[in-house]
Design a protein around this motif. Structure first.
Motif, PDB file in Angstrom:
ATOM      1  N   PHE A 166      10.364   5.379 -47.663  1.00  0.00           N
ATOM      2  CA  PHE A 166       9.194   4.574 -47.323  1.00  0.00           C
ATOM      3  C   PHE A 166       7.970   5.380 -46.891  1.00  0.00           C
ATOM      4  CE2 PHE A 166      12.731   1.548 -46.512  1.00  0.00           C
ATOM      5  CZ  PHE A 166      12.363   0.578 -47.429  1.00  0.00           C
ATOM      6  N   VAL A 167       8.121   6.662 -46.664  1.00  0.00           N
ATOM      7  CA  VAL A 167       6.998   7.477 -46.191  1.00  0.00           C
ATOM      8  C   VAL A 167       6.587   8.442 -47.287  1.00  0.00           C
ATOM      9  CG1 VAL A 167       6.140   9.015 -44.389  1.00  0.00           C
ATOM     10  CG2 VAL A 167       7.890   7.304 -43.837  1.00  0.00           C
ATOM     11  N   ARG A 168       5.292   8.423 -47.629  1.00  0.00           N
ATOM     12  CA  ARG A 168       4.758   9.317 -48.658  1.00  0.00           C
ATOM     13  C   ARG A 168       3.567  10.075 -48.114  1.00  0.00           C
ATOM     14  NH1 ARG A 168       2.738   6.179 -53.453  1.00  0.00           N
ATOM     15  NH2 ARG A 168       2.194   8.280 -54.101  1.00  0.00           N
ATOM     16  N   VAL A 169       3.491  11.345 -48.487  1.00  0.00           N
ATOM     17  CA  VAL A 169       2.309  12.152 -48.178  1.00  0.00           C
ATOM     18  C   VAL A 169       1.463  12.178 -49.439  1.00  0.00           C
ATOM     19  CG1 VAL A 169       1.462  14.395 -47.415  1.00  0.00           C
ATOM     20  CG2 VAL A 169       3.630  13.502 -46.523  1.00  0.00           C
ATOM     21  N   VAL A 170       0.253  11.642 -49.335  1.00  0.00           N
ATOM     22  CA  VAL A 170      -0.604  11.435 -50.508  1.00  0.00           C
ATOM     23  C   VAL A 170      -1.840  12.305 -50.425  1.00  0.00           C
ATOM     24  CG1 VAL A 170       0.259   9.076 -50.786  1.00  0.00           C
ATOM     25  CG2 VAL A 170      -1.826   9.479 -49.456  1.00  0.00           C
TER      26      VAL A 170
END
Length: 301
Positions: free
Chosen positions: A234-238
Motif C-alpha cells: 500500500f505504500v509507494r515512493v513516487v
C-alpha cells in the motif's frame, strides 16, 4: 469459520467505513448492537464477549472504558482512537513501519491504529531517521492539510453548512493529539512544530516535512524511502509532481511518498498523500484486522 468482529462505535464516520468494507466478506461475521443500546455497558460487554476482535471507533475515554469492560475476556482489540497509541502493552498498527511490524501485529492482542496525520509524518520520517539520513532532533516542523471528515460529525456539519470557511489552520498551541505518537514512532528526540489545517473538501490529506539538505542529495532521501518500502502493498515512493493534490488517493488504502526540492538550492520537502478515511483510519484498521486473522493483507481493500 468466520471471524466475529464487533465495531464499537459503528455509527461514526470511521465505524461506518469499516463496516462497509467488512459487511460483504464471507470470512467476517459482524457482531452488532441494537442502535438503542449502543451506549449500554451491559450490551457492549456482551458484544465484546461474543467477538474475536473488537474495533474501537470511539472517543478516547470510551475506548479506555471498552478495554476495561473486556477485562478477563479473550477478545483482541484494534483501537482507532488516540487512547493507546503510546500506551504500554499496545502494538502500533503501522504494518510498513519496520520489517517485523506485520508479524508483531498479526500476533498482538491489542493494536492501536495510527492517526491520519501521524501516518504521513511517520511514514516519511521514521525510515530516514533509522537510516541515519535525518537526525532525531532535526525535523523542525510538520505541515498538513486534511479533508474535514477527520474531525467527526460536528466538523462535518459545520463544513457542509452555508458560510463554512474554505480553509482553516488549528492546534497552533502545539497540543495536537497526534504529536506524541509522531515523536515516539518516528524516532524523534525533539518536538517538532506541527501546523495542521482543514480544507473545504471531504476527504484526502497531504503531510509535508521541510528540510535543509546540509550536504545530502534529494536522491539520497528518495532512495532510502524507496528501499524501506520496497515490496509494500500500500505504500509507494513516487516521483515529485508540480502539484500535489490531497484528494488524489481518495477511497483507497494507498499512501504515496515523494521528495521535492533541489540539490542546487539545498532545500527539500518530504510529502505524503493519503485518504484520511483510508490509510489514515478505516482502511488501516481493516489492513491490521487482515493481518490479525491471517487473511490476505489487501482483503476488502
Amino acid at each position: 469459520m468466520a471471524h466475529k468482529v464487533f465495531i464499537d462505535g459503528e455509527a461514526g464516520t470511521t465505524g461506518l467505513q469499516i463496516r462497509d468494507r467488512l459487511a460483504p466478506r464471507a470470512d467476517i461475521e459482524l457482531v452488532q448492537l441494537d442502535p438503542a443500546r449502543r451506549k449500554d455497558p451491559l450490551a457492549r460487554h456482551d458484544a465484546l464477549a461474543e467477538a474475536d476482535i473488537a474495533i474501537l471507533c470511539l472517543p478516547d475515554a470510551a475506548a479506555r472504558e471498552a478495554v476495561e469492560l473486556a477485562e478477563g475476556l479473550p477478545v483482541r482489540f484494534i483501537d482507532a482512537s488516540t487512547a493507546h497509541r503510546v500506551a504500554p502493552g499496545w502494538v502500533f498498527g503501522f504494518p510498513e513501519l519496520t520489517a517485523e511490524a506485520r508479524d508483531t501485529i498479526a500476533n498482538a492482542a491489542r493494536v492501536s491504529n495510527p492517526g491520519c496525520y501521524s501516518t504521513g509524518a511517520i511514514a516519511l520520517a521514521a525510515p530516514l531517521v533509522a537510516a541515519g539520513l535525518v537526525a532525531p532532533d532535526e525535523i523542525a516542523s510538520i505541515n498538513a492539510v486534511s479533508g474535514y471528515t477527520g474531525g467527526g460529525k460536528e466538523l462535518i456539519a459545520e463544513m457542509e453548512s452555508p458560510g463554512a470557511p474554505a480553509h482553516f489552520t488549528y492546534a497552533l498551541a502545539q497540543g495536537h493529539k497526534h504529536l506524541p505518537e509522531i515523536i515516539r514512532h518516528a524516532g524523534l528526540s525533539r518536538r517538532p512544530v506541527f501546523a495542521p489545517s482543514v480544507g473545504q473538501f471531504a476527504q484526502g490529506m497531504t503531510v509535508q516535512i521541510p528540510l535543509h539538505l546540509n550536504g545530502r542529495r534529494i536522491a539520497d532521501l528518495h532512495d532510502a524511502l524507496a528501499a524501506h518500502y520496497a515490496g509494500a502493498r500500500f505504500v509507494r515512493v513516487v516521483e515529485p509532481a508540480a502539484r500535489v493534490v490531497p484528494t488524489a488517493l481518495n477511497d483507497t488504502n494507498e499512501l504515496h511518498l515523494s521528495v521535492h526540492g533541489s540539490d542546487e538550492n539545498g532545500c527539500a520537502v518530504l510529502v505524503a498523500v493519503l485518504d484520511n478515511l483510508g490509510k489514515g483510519a478505516s482502511g488501516a484498521a481493516v489492513q491490521n484486522l487482515n493481518l490479525m486473522i491471517g487473511a490476505a493483507e489487501d482483503a476488502g481493500l
